[in-house]
Motif scaffolding. Structure first.
Motif, mmCIF file in Angstrom:
data_model
loop_
_atom_site.group_PDB
_atom_site.id
_atom_site.type_symbol
_atom_site.label_atom_id
_atom_site.label_comp_id
_atom_site.label_asym_id
_atom_site.label_seq_id
_atom_site.Cartn_x
_atom_site.Cartn_y
_atom_site.Cartn_z
ATOM 1 N N GLY D 214 8.427 -3.032 16.291
ATOM 2 C CA GLY D 214 9.583 -2.154 16.250
ATOM 3 C C GLY D 214 9.089 -0.748 15.964
ATOM 4 O O GLY D 214 8.143 -0.281 16.578
ATOM 5 N N ILE D 215 9.743 -0.090 15.000
ATOM 6 C CA ILE D 215 9.287 1.258 14.690
ATOM 7 C C ILE D 215 8.284 1.236 13.548
ATOM 8 O O ILE D 215 7.828 2.284 13.107
ATOM 9 C CB ILE D 215 10.453 2.208 14.358
ATOM 10 C CG1 ILE D 215 11.227 1.699 13.141
ATOM 11 C CG2 ILE D 215 11.382 2.364 15.545
ATOM 12 C CD1 ILE D 215 12.145 2.753 12.545
ATOM 13 N N TRP D 216 7.938 0.033 13.059
ATOM 14 C CA TRP D 216 7.079 0.001 11.886
ATOM 15 C C TRP D 216 5.674 -0.507 12.192
ATOM 16 O O TRP D 216 5.510 -1.582 12.765
ATOM 17 C CB TRP D 216 7.707 -0.870 10.799
ATOM 18 C CG TRP D 216 8.955 -0.238 10.273
ATOM 19 C CD1 TRP D 216 9.045 0.923 9.569
ATOM 20 C CD2 TRP D 216 10.286 -0.721 10.423
ATOM 21 N NE1 TRP D 216 10.358 1.200 9.276
ATOM 22 C CE2 TRP D 216 11.155 0.203 9.787
ATOM 23 C CE3 TRP D 216 10.841 -1.837 11.034
ATOM 24 C CZ2 TRP D 216 12.525 0.050 9.742
ATOM 25 C CZ3 TRP D 216 12.212 -1.992 10.990
ATOM 26 C CH2 TRP D 216 13.042 -1.051 10.343
ATOM 27 N N PRO D 217 4.690 0.245 11.798
ATOM 28 C CA PRO D 217 3.316 -0.209 11.986
ATOM 29 C C PRO D 217 3.006 -1.338 10.998
ATOM 30 O O PRO D 217 3.711 -1.522 10.004
ATOM 31 C CB PRO D 217 2.483 1.019 11.671
ATOM 32 C CG PRO D 217 3.330 1.840 10.777
ATOM 33 C CD PRO D 217 4.746 1.559 11.159
ATOM 34 N N THR D 218 1.921 -2.064 11.254
ATOM 35 C CA THR D 218 1.611 -3.219 10.414
ATOM 36 C C THR D 218 1.413 -2.831 8.962
ATOM 37 O O THR D 218 1.724 -3.614 8.062
ATOM 38 C CB THR D 218 0.356 -3.930 10.921
ATOM 39 O OG1 THR D 218 -0.706 -2.966 10.951
ATOM 40 C CG2 THR D 218 0.567 -4.517 12.290
ATOM 41 N N THR D 219 0.929 -1.620 8.731
ATOM 42 C CA THR D 219 0.721 -1.225 7.336
ATOM 43 C C THR D 219 2.032 -1.235 6.554
ATOM 44 O O THR D 219 2.039 -1.429 5.346
ATOM 45 C CB THR D 219 0.104 0.182 7.242
ATOM 46 O OG1 THR D 219 0.802 1.031 8.134
ATOM 47 C CG2 THR D 219 -1.366 0.156 7.572
ATOM 48 N N PHE D 220 3.131 -1.022 7.251
ATOM 49 C CA PHE D 220 4.448 -1.083 6.613
ATOM 50 C C PHE D 220 4.597 -2.431 5.901
ATOM 51 O O PHE D 220 4.933 -2.505 4.715
ATOM 52 C CB PHE D 220 5.514 -0.916 7.696
ATOM 53 C CG PHE D 220 6.932 -0.888 7.200
ATOM 54 C CD1 PHE D 220 7.534 0.316 6.881
ATOM 55 C CD2 PHE D 220 7.668 -2.060 7.068
ATOM 56 C CE1 PHE D 220 8.850 0.348 6.443
ATOM 57 C CE2 PHE D 220 8.977 -2.028 6.621
ATOM 58 C CZ PHE D 220 9.564 -0.819 6.311
ATOM 59 N N PHE D 221 4.285 -3.499 6.633
ATOM 60 C CA PHE D 221 4.478 -4.839 6.070
ATOM 61 C C PHE D 221 3.364 -5.182 5.077
ATOM 62 O O PHE D 221 3.606 -5.812 4.062
ATOM 63 C CB PHE D 221 4.546 -5.851 7.212
ATOM 64 C CG PHE D 221 5.606 -5.483 8.215
ATOM 65 C CD1 PHE D 221 6.943 -5.715 7.942
ATOM 66 C CD2 PHE D 221 5.269 -4.853 9.406
ATOM 67 C CE1 PHE D 221 7.926 -5.349 8.850
ATOM 68 C CE2 PHE D 221 6.252 -4.483 10.307
ATOM 69 C CZ PHE D 221 7.579 -4.723 10.034
ATOM 70 N N LEU D 222 2.151 -4.740 5.404
ATOM 71 C CA LEU D 222 1.047 -5.043 4.500
ATOM 72 C C LEU D 222 1.277 -4.410 3.129
ATOM 73 O O LEU D 222 0.942 -4.992 2.093
ATOM 74 C CB LEU D 222 -0.271 -4.554 5.092
ATOM 75 C CG LEU D 222 -0.791 -5.378 6.285
ATOM 76 C CD1 LEU D 222 -2.013 -4.731 6.893
ATOM 77 C CD2 LEU D 222 -1.101 -6.796 5.851
ATOM 78 N N PHE D 223 1.856 -3.212 3.140
ATOM 79 C CA PHE D 223 2.128 -2.553 1.858
ATOM 80 C C PHE D 223 3.156 -3.338 1.053
ATOM 81 O O PHE D 223 3.016 -3.512 -0.152
ATOM 82 C CB PHE D 223 2.642 -1.122 2.098
ATOM 83 C CG PHE D 223 1.585 -0.073 1.924
ATOM 84 C CD1 PHE D 223 0.391 -0.165 2.612
ATOM 85 C CD2 PHE D 223 1.766 1.005 1.063
ATOM 86 C CE1 PHE D 223 -0.598 0.799 2.458
ATOM 87 C CE2 PHE D 223 0.792 1.967 0.907
ATOM 88 C CZ PHE D 223 -0.388 1.876 1.599
#
Lengths: 715, 256, 208, 410
Positions: D214-223
């Motif tokens: 979507g609009i979120w890179p994987t780091t979004f979720f990893l954080f």
């Protein structure tokens, strides 16, 4: 009724809610943020009507034409003047900030007298005190009274000589770079003095540069590079450092530091032996000449300079004696000129290649030029040539010289109790050593003449004064007048505007000679002969015009006669012995390292790192924030040398030469030859990073401060 | 991103081509840039890492040792990307892609100084005002009234001397004509003594820059990042192209 | 505790609603102060160095705005006339106004410039082109500057005490009350008008 | 002296001793305030940040603090939404720590931005494409939520409870606590995520750029996941430290164990995802940006080591400890594992902030490093001191650990 604490809380609560719905918090929030956009301590540029004016850049002898953008008469931007002869709109980094110099932070605002012993400083003094002290020193001294004119050729130079002519033991001194430039040395090589010479870049198709900063402060870099790009000029560059000129050259041939002479002599030998010598080259004792060059075999050149035979042959083969080839040494404006022997060896190539009369032409003499006033009565001498300890009073005018004079050289020339007076707009460089500092007008505050480079066709521009210089500024002529009065000397020039009169005289002389052309941007060039009056010339120059002399078409001082070859030399008519012993020059060995010093310190930096006045605050900023130029406190060393000597960049290192040492940081730089240290000259006292000035390590004989034997130890 | 898709008919798209074989690193462009844009002289502690140098000339070396070493001088400034990574990250529209000119506009008075744009920019082309600007007494009279001075605490960068376009357009409008190409040229272009920089409207096929923009020896730095820079560089030296394509250098520099 | 001590006792209606009343008092007091008293407090006011009668010049003398507020040759707006330009007519007094005599004595004779405080001068970060609006956009002067050509006096110059901006460029017409005869021109004013004319402008169009 | 305001049934050190404990923190706070003043008054040249290190120690430590402060939202989430009742024992402490971490981070941010007086422009002219806008909105809203959550803890104080209005207010707050916890969880999740997104969207920085869902890179979720993993660990650690410093048992071992187990489970997920993410970056993302992934590591062995450290030593190892029943039974192991987990967060945030900026993108630029100035360090120490003061005072005058009373009596 009792108002409880709760009721008071309700009142406050109501007040709080009301405040939120009133403009108070929002307006304060907004206004305080607008305040940050409008901080009263950040200056607002002044408004005014915009205009453009043409003038000249006074910083160095290249004297480039500049286009100045003004707002309400105040200069805000300087760019190169398009269509200007010899420059084609180019302007260097120093020139691009010249309009800021009146506000240089080290600007001298009043005459200063030196005080203190251990850590000397200056205190403000009156001009009367200064005049009194200098006059007293002139009266009492046993030594020579001299004026050091950093920029010879100005009409002011005439005023200096005229002042000195009233006394017995006087002379005008000029910096070594002016007398050891290429053309003055070539002039000396001739049997009969051919008069001043100039390189005619418009006809040159090949330049052989010997460490000459052709794109970095020599003459007209803009013209050289543009002609190279047009494919009308080839450049062979012999140089130890892969300088910017070397990088842009069609062919860069790396040499061992300090071996320009060996390469030039070897090249000369090759030209002689292959018979590719101009028929115009004449030499009485050709045999002796050939013999002198014989030892410089390709093998020896390779041993000394590291240039192999194939490369040398290749260059020699490319140099047809068409007369359109010119060899240039010249040295670096900051790092100083080459030693005389080097420059002389290089200039012999110009003789061999028949440059005389084509690539190199004689300048027509100009009669009655006030710049030459009293030249028969007052000698003009190289600073290095006056005996040590002989100068009793020296008035140094190095502003706008575009050349460096190391303090140790000057210091040796001064008599033990000698008085040094510095005429300068900025307290920097040699002024820091003076007993008296007299504030003069900085660039762009007073109108004055800007003569051109000594190696190029004589030219003249006028620099305009844009902003008032201020009351504290002392006109040098006015100072001389006051000194004259104090000394009881009857002086011709008795008014402060003597310079204007002298300019008028000079223009009259130019106009009378009818020589050369006046170029005004956006208009067709006009021959001087077609201009009606000197006043018209003046107005054209004031409009940013440039007068340039027409070079004499055939100014060869040597008649053709001698062809290369043993037989002909016998039949050649007897001629006076050629220059002062070229053979001796050729025989002299190249410098070489002194015991205990295994490296070379090469000092450079181009015209932008010469006298302190040449550096605007913005140029200093760009230097400070980009590291593009070599710095005084940074030793640039080849990475291999860094590794082999264990020179860790995060430590401080002591670079020693026979004359002393300074502390530097190390920066690995693959453009520097192994075993060499490249450092920039630095105007003294100018900037905080200045930890020491390599220029001050100059050899005391003044022969060079461009190349010094050196060694590195940990500080 | 208000990218080129919004571009109206007749809009300009300014671009630049810098010939690295011509640039000799004299630095006149840097001085002209600072003078033109009212950049203050450097504070004592300023250096190559924290000074306001909107246009900086970097030496780029071929990695070999003397005498095989070669270098070109790379004037590096805001690359005016068509897809600017700095624009989308600014929290409050202090960076804007100007759809009428293609210039990435940086508005210092809107900036709060978070420096996220500087982190986002792969060209290290932005500078932060770590200091309040200070001029030697009186030197503020040399300031250019066509552009504002900036305070400390905001980021700034090259706007292609957009104020010169304003001046040129005003003059042309007054005279009832179109702006000529030579009327709007950034200060660095004007200052370059060797004519290494060509600037103009890429949408105008007759402009000098459009003619060299697609030259076979022209390239852009970091074009694989998808930033679509409008500044291109030219060189006939193969190692320059190879170097521009390759990775990370080795040296580490500490300051603190 | 006061609340604890009054618990359970009979109180007058006023006392019972005292809390609410106090709240309302605070609310109304704050609103009144915030909307009426506070805004003018934010501005300091300075009289112009001399008074000027636009009406006489526009009416009796029959001059146009551009006679004194012209364009320069390069298309920039020259703004206010210099004393020298005033002196073209007022070398000697034309009428018998004491103000005119004072102006001639103080400024024309002494060659001084009048240090006018310019209401609508844009801050340094804003670029405004009169040519674009007047010559190209065909706006009349009055549309932005109001009809001050018909006034006989000029109002004091008001400046925001915090931001230092002239009220005419930085201030809002608080609660619909214009505080100057000249219109207030904030960034919003500019962008609203541009929007209205179908000309959405990028930041750089007006900022520098 | 202050007996009357210390919660009933709790033993607290004499006031003099308490004040003596506060003294060094007050001094540190003073030093920090002076540092911050210098930065605000004279500008950010007081720091050693520069144009390349535009984000420095402050941002790195802010990210770390906020990740650790995630214990607040995640404990609330576990307690109120997932009904992990045993965490009621630490929820008050979690809220206080969350409040400290978030408010402290905001204070440092206000010094960090060059023009704090213009910070509200983000609300007035928000660029909705910017991750930083998301961060700003979330941090502001979540800080408000935390402040509201913090209030009841304060209001429970004996003295304050005597004011009926406060009592009513507190009671009402309790009713909405589930709502607050939900909202707080959402905001904090988003906040953590957008902090990660801050880096992941930087297509100009190949080292940190990540592909997006979507609009979120994987780091979004990893954080989010790493913060969720580290939050309980940090709670475990702070509770243990508070217990050691005060010399009291504050929670039962079961609570410690529960925190550790939760941390362990999430950590295992994180280690897996982080590894997958890195491999994908090496295989696809980096090459597509024209970068050879090895070029980032080849010349910088130290940085490679950091990567290994984060995943192996600070990820896999604590995970193994937390998930081993035998080790979990020992508080010493739990504390060790919690410390390692928290260090892992520190390393992760360090790599993303500092290393990203140290590595140049242009072929001729240098690899840089920098050392924070004392003003920078001081400003951050101010937050530590502020946190210690707020926590110490809250601990003394509020019942941060409801089990403390029972454990004392029992």
């Amino acid at each position: 009724m009792k108002v409880s604490r709760r009721d008071m809380l309700m009142l406050l609560g109501g007040g709080a809610v009301g405040t939120i719905f009133s403009p108070i918090p929002w307006k304060l929030l907004r206004d305080s943020s607008v305040w940050t956009q409008n901080w009263p301590w950040i200056p607002v540029p002044k408004r005014g009507a915009a205009a453009t004016a043409a003038s000249a850049c006074p910083l160095c002898p290249s004297a480039c034409g500049v286009r100045v953008r003004t707002i309400g008469g105040r200069p805000v931007m300087v760019a190169g003047l398009p269509d200007a002869p010899g420059q084609r709109g180019a302007l260097c980094a120093a020139g691009s900030g010249v309009h800021q110099l009146p506000w240089h932070p080290d600007r001298v605002r009043t005459p200063l007298r030196r005080v203190g012993g251990g850590s000397p400083g200056f205190e403000p003094a009156s001009l009367e005190d200064a005049v009194g002290a200098i006059a007293a020193a002139i009266r009492e001294t046993q030594g020579t009274v001299a004026i050091l004119d950093g920029r010879p050729g100005r009409v002011l130079g005439g005023a200096y000589r005229e002042f000195l002519s009233g006394r017995a033991d006087t002379c005008v001194l000029v910096p070594p770079s002016a007398v050891r430039a290429s053309m003055p040395v070539l002039r000396k090589l001739h049997t009969r003095d051919p008069g001043p010479l100039a390189v005619d870049l418009d006809v040159v198709d090949t330049i052989v540069g010997f460490s000459a900063p052709l794109l970095d402060g020599w003459g007209q870099p803009g013209l050289v590079q543009q002609r190279m790009h047009e494919g009308r000029l080839r450049l062979f560059q012999f140089e130890a450092v892969q300088s910017r000129t070397a990088l842009m050259a069609d062919r860069w041939i790396p040499i061992t530091p300090g071996t320009e002479r060996a390469v030039a002599l070897g090249l000369a030998r090759m030209l002689i032996r292959s018979g590719r010598v101009s028929p115009a080259f004449g030499y009485a004792d050709f045999k002796a000449f050939v013999a002198a060059y014989e030892p410089w075999t390709p093998r020896r050149v390779f041993e000394v300079a590291g240039v192999d035979e194939a490369t040398l042959t290749e260059v020699a083969d490319a140099l047809a004696p068409t007369g359109r080839v010119v060899a240039i040494g010249g040295g670096d404006p900051a790092g100083g000129p080459l030693p005389f022997e080097d420059e002389a060896s290089i200039q012999v190539l110009n003789l061999l290649l028949g440059a005389m009369g084509q690539a190199v032409k004689a300048q027509r003499p100009l009669a009655d030029d006030p710049a030459d006033a009293a030249s028969d009565r007052v000698a003009t001498r190289d600073l290095c040539d006056v005996p040590d300890g002989s100068v009793g009073v020296l008035i140094a005018d190095l502003a706008m010289a575009g050349a460096t004079v190391p303090w140790p050289i000057l210091a040796r020339k001064m008599a033990p109790q000698g008085l040094l007076v510095s005429l300068t707009p900025v307290l920097a460089d040699l002024a820091l050593h003076a007993q008296w500092v007299i504030p003069t007008a900085p660039a762009f505050t007073a109108a004055h003449d800007c003569p051109g480079h000594p190696d190029l066709p004589r030219s003249l521009r006028l620099a305009r004064g844009f902003t008032p210089a201020g009351d504290e500024v002392v006109d040098p002529v006015d100072l001389l007048n006051r000194l004259g009065t104090a000394l009881g000397i009857e002086r011709q020039a008795t008014v402060a505007d003597a310079l204007d009169d002298m300019m008028a005289l000079r223009l009259r002389a130019l106009h009378r000679a009818g020589d050369g052309t006046v170029f005004v941007a956006g208009k067709d060039p006009v021959a001087m002969a077609e201009i009606d009056s000197p006043e018209d010339v003046l107005s054209m120059l004031r409009a940013g015009g440039c007068w340039r002399t027409a070079l004499a078409a055939a100014a060869s001082a040597e008649e053709p006669a001698v062809e290369a070859g043993d037989d002909q030399t016998e039949t050649a008519p007897p001629r006076p012995a050629m220059p002062f012993a070229l053979e001796q020059v050729a025989a002299k060995d190249s410098g070489g390292l002194v015991n205990g010093f295994q490296m070379y310190l090469i000092v450079g930096g181009g015209v932008e790192r010469t006298a302190g006045v040449a550096r605007s605050p913005i140029l200093s900023k760009v230097d400070q924030e980009s590291g593009l130029r070599p710095f005084a406190n940074v030793a640039r060393v080849n990475p291999a040398t860094v590794a082999s000597h264990g020179l860790r960049p995060n430590r401080r290192w002591r670079v020693s030469t026979p004359q002393g040492a300074i502390t530097m940081r190390i920066e690995p730089d693959p453009t520097v030859p192994p075993g060499a240290i490249l450092a920039g000259a630095e105007p003294q006292g100018a900037l905080p990073w200045n930890a020491g000035n390599p220029v001050d390590l100059a050899a005391p004989d003044g022969k060079t401060w461009r190349l010094l034997p050196a060694s590195i130890t940990e500080a | 991103m208000s990218g080129p898709k919004e571009t109206p008919q007749g809009a300009s798209r300014y671009g630049m081509v810098i010939d690295l074989d011509r640039c000799n690193g004299c630095g006149a462009c840097m001085v002209a840039c600072a003078v033109e844009n009212n950049v203050a002289p450097a504070p004592q502690r300023a250096n190559d890492r924290n000074g306001i140098t909107l246009l900086r000339v970097f030496p780029m070396r071929n990695g070999r040792d003397y005498p095989e070493s070669r270098q070109v001088f790379v004037p590096m400034t805001c690359q005016q990307c068509d897809a600017p990574p700095c624009e989308s990250v600014c929290p409050q529209h202090a960076v804007e892609f100007d759809w009428t000119t293609g210039i990435v506009a940086q508005i210092p008075v809107r900036c709060l100084g978070c420096r996220y744009c500087m982190v986002a920019c792969p060209y290290h082309a932005r500078a932060f005002n770590w200091w309040d600007p200070e001029w030697p007494e009186g030197m503020e009279s040399t300031l250019n009234p066509d552009i504002s001075t900036r305070s400390r605490g905001v980021a700034e960068k090259c706007n292609f001397c957009h104020h010169r376009r304003q001046v040129a357009r005003e003059r042309a409008a007054h005279e009832g004509r179109e702006v000529r190409e030579d009327e709007y040229q950034p200060a660095c272009v004007e200052a370059c003594p060797v004519g290494a920089i060509v600037f103009g409207d890429l949408n105008d096929p007759d402009s000098a820059v459009a003619k060299v923009y697609e030259a076979p020896d022209a390239f852009a730095f970091l074009d694989k990042l998808g930033t679509k820079p409008k500044i291109r560089y030219r060189s006939r030296q193969e190692w320059v192209h190879a170097m521009a394509r390759q990775g990370v250098p080795e040296k580490e520099v500490t300051r603190g | 505790m006061s609340t604890a001590s009054t618990r359970g006792t009979r109180r007058s209606p006023l006392a019972r609603h005292l809390g609410t009343l106090m709240f309302l008092a605070g609310l109304i007091g704050a609103l009144a102060f915030g909307w009426i008293v506070f805004p003018p407090l934010m501005y300091s006011s300075t009289e112009q160095p001399i008074q000027f009668n636009h009406k006489i010049h526009m009416g009796e003398a029959g001059m146009a705005c551009a006679d004194c507020h012209p364009f320069r040759d390069d298309g920039t707006f020259a703004g206010l006339p210099t004393t020298a330009q005033c002196a073209e007519c007022h070398e000697e007094p034309i009428g018998d106004s004491p103000l005119e005599k004072a102006f001639i004595d103080e400024y024309v004779r002494k060659g001084r410039e009048v240090e006018w405080l310019v209401y609508s001068r844009q801050p340094m970060n804003a670029y405004f082109s009169h040519v674009a609006h007047v010559t190209v956009g065909k706006l009349t002067c009055e549309e932005c500057h109001g009809d001050h050509g018909a006034t006989e006096t000029i109002p004091p110059y008001q400046v925001n005490r915090i931001s230092g901006y002239s009220r005419a460029v930085g201030g809002a017409a608080t609660a619909g009350r214009a505080l100057l005869p000249t219109e207030v021109m904030r960034m919003d004013t500019c962008s609203d008008c541009h929007e209205k004319h179908g000309r959405r402008s990028p930041c750089l169009e007006c900022h520098k | 002296m202050d007996r009357s305001i210390i919660p009933r049934g709790l033993e607290r050190a004499p006031l003099g001793k308490f004040l003596l404990w506060l003294l060094p923190w007050v001094l540190l706070l003073g030093f920090g305030l002076y540092s911050a003043y210098l930065c605000l008054r004279y500008g950010l040249h007081q720091t050693n940040m520069d144009n390349r290190f535009a984000f420095g120690a402050w941002i790195f430590l802010d990210l770390t603090v906020i990740a650790l402060g995630a214990g607040a939202f995640f404990t609330g989430f576990l307690l109120y939404i997932l009904k992990r009742r045993e965490l009621k024992a630490v929820i008050n402490s979690a809220v206080v720590i969350g409040f400290i971490c978030y408010s402290g981070a905001v204070v440092v941010l206000m010094v960090d931005v060059g023009q704090p007086l213009r910070a509200w422009f983000t609300f007035w002219h928000p660029n909705v494409h910017s991750m930083l806008t998301e961060v700003t909105f979330c941090i502001t809203c979540y800080l408000t939520v935390l402040a509201i959550e913090y209030l009841p803890i304060l209001l429970k104080n004996r003295k304050l409870r005597q004011i009926p209005a406060f009592l009513v207010f507190e009671f009402n707050l309790h009713k909405v606590m589930y709502v607050l916890a939900g909202v707080g969880t959402f905001l904090s999740f988003f906040h953590q995520g957008s902090l990660g997104g801050l880096y992941g969207v930087l297509n100009g920085r190949p080292f940190v750029f990540r592909e997006a869902f979507g609009i979120w890179p994987t780091t979004f979720f990893l954080f989010i996941i790493s913060a969720a993993a580290a939050g309980p660990s940090f709670m475990l650690l702070t509770t243990w430290i508070a217990s050691k410093v005060s010399g009291k048992r504050l929670v039962t071992h079961y609570v410690y164990e529960s925190l550790g187990r939760i941390s362990g489970y999430i950590l295992s997920g994180y280690v897996l995802l982080k590894t997958a993410d890195t491999l994908f970056w090496i295989r696809d993302t980096a090459p597509s940006l024209g970068v050879h992934p090895a070029s980032f590591f080849a010349n910088q062995p130290g940085y490679t080591a950091l990567h290994l450290l984060e995943v192996a030593l600070f990820g896999f190892l604590p995970m193994a400890i937390f998930l081993t029943k035998r080790l979990r039974a020992r508080l010493g192991w739990l504390v060790t594992a919690a410390t390692l987990t928290c260090l892992g967060i520190v390393v992760n945030r360090y790599v993303l902030t500092i290393q990203t900026l140290a590595l140049p993108t242009l072929p001729f630029a240098e690899v840089l490093s920098y050392v924070p100035s004392w003003q920078e360090t001081g400003t951050f120490l101010m937050v530590i001191a502020y946190g210690m003061l707020v926590y110490s005072i809250s601990f003394r005058y509020s019942n941060l650990f409801p089990q403390e009373r029972e454990l004392r009596q029992g």
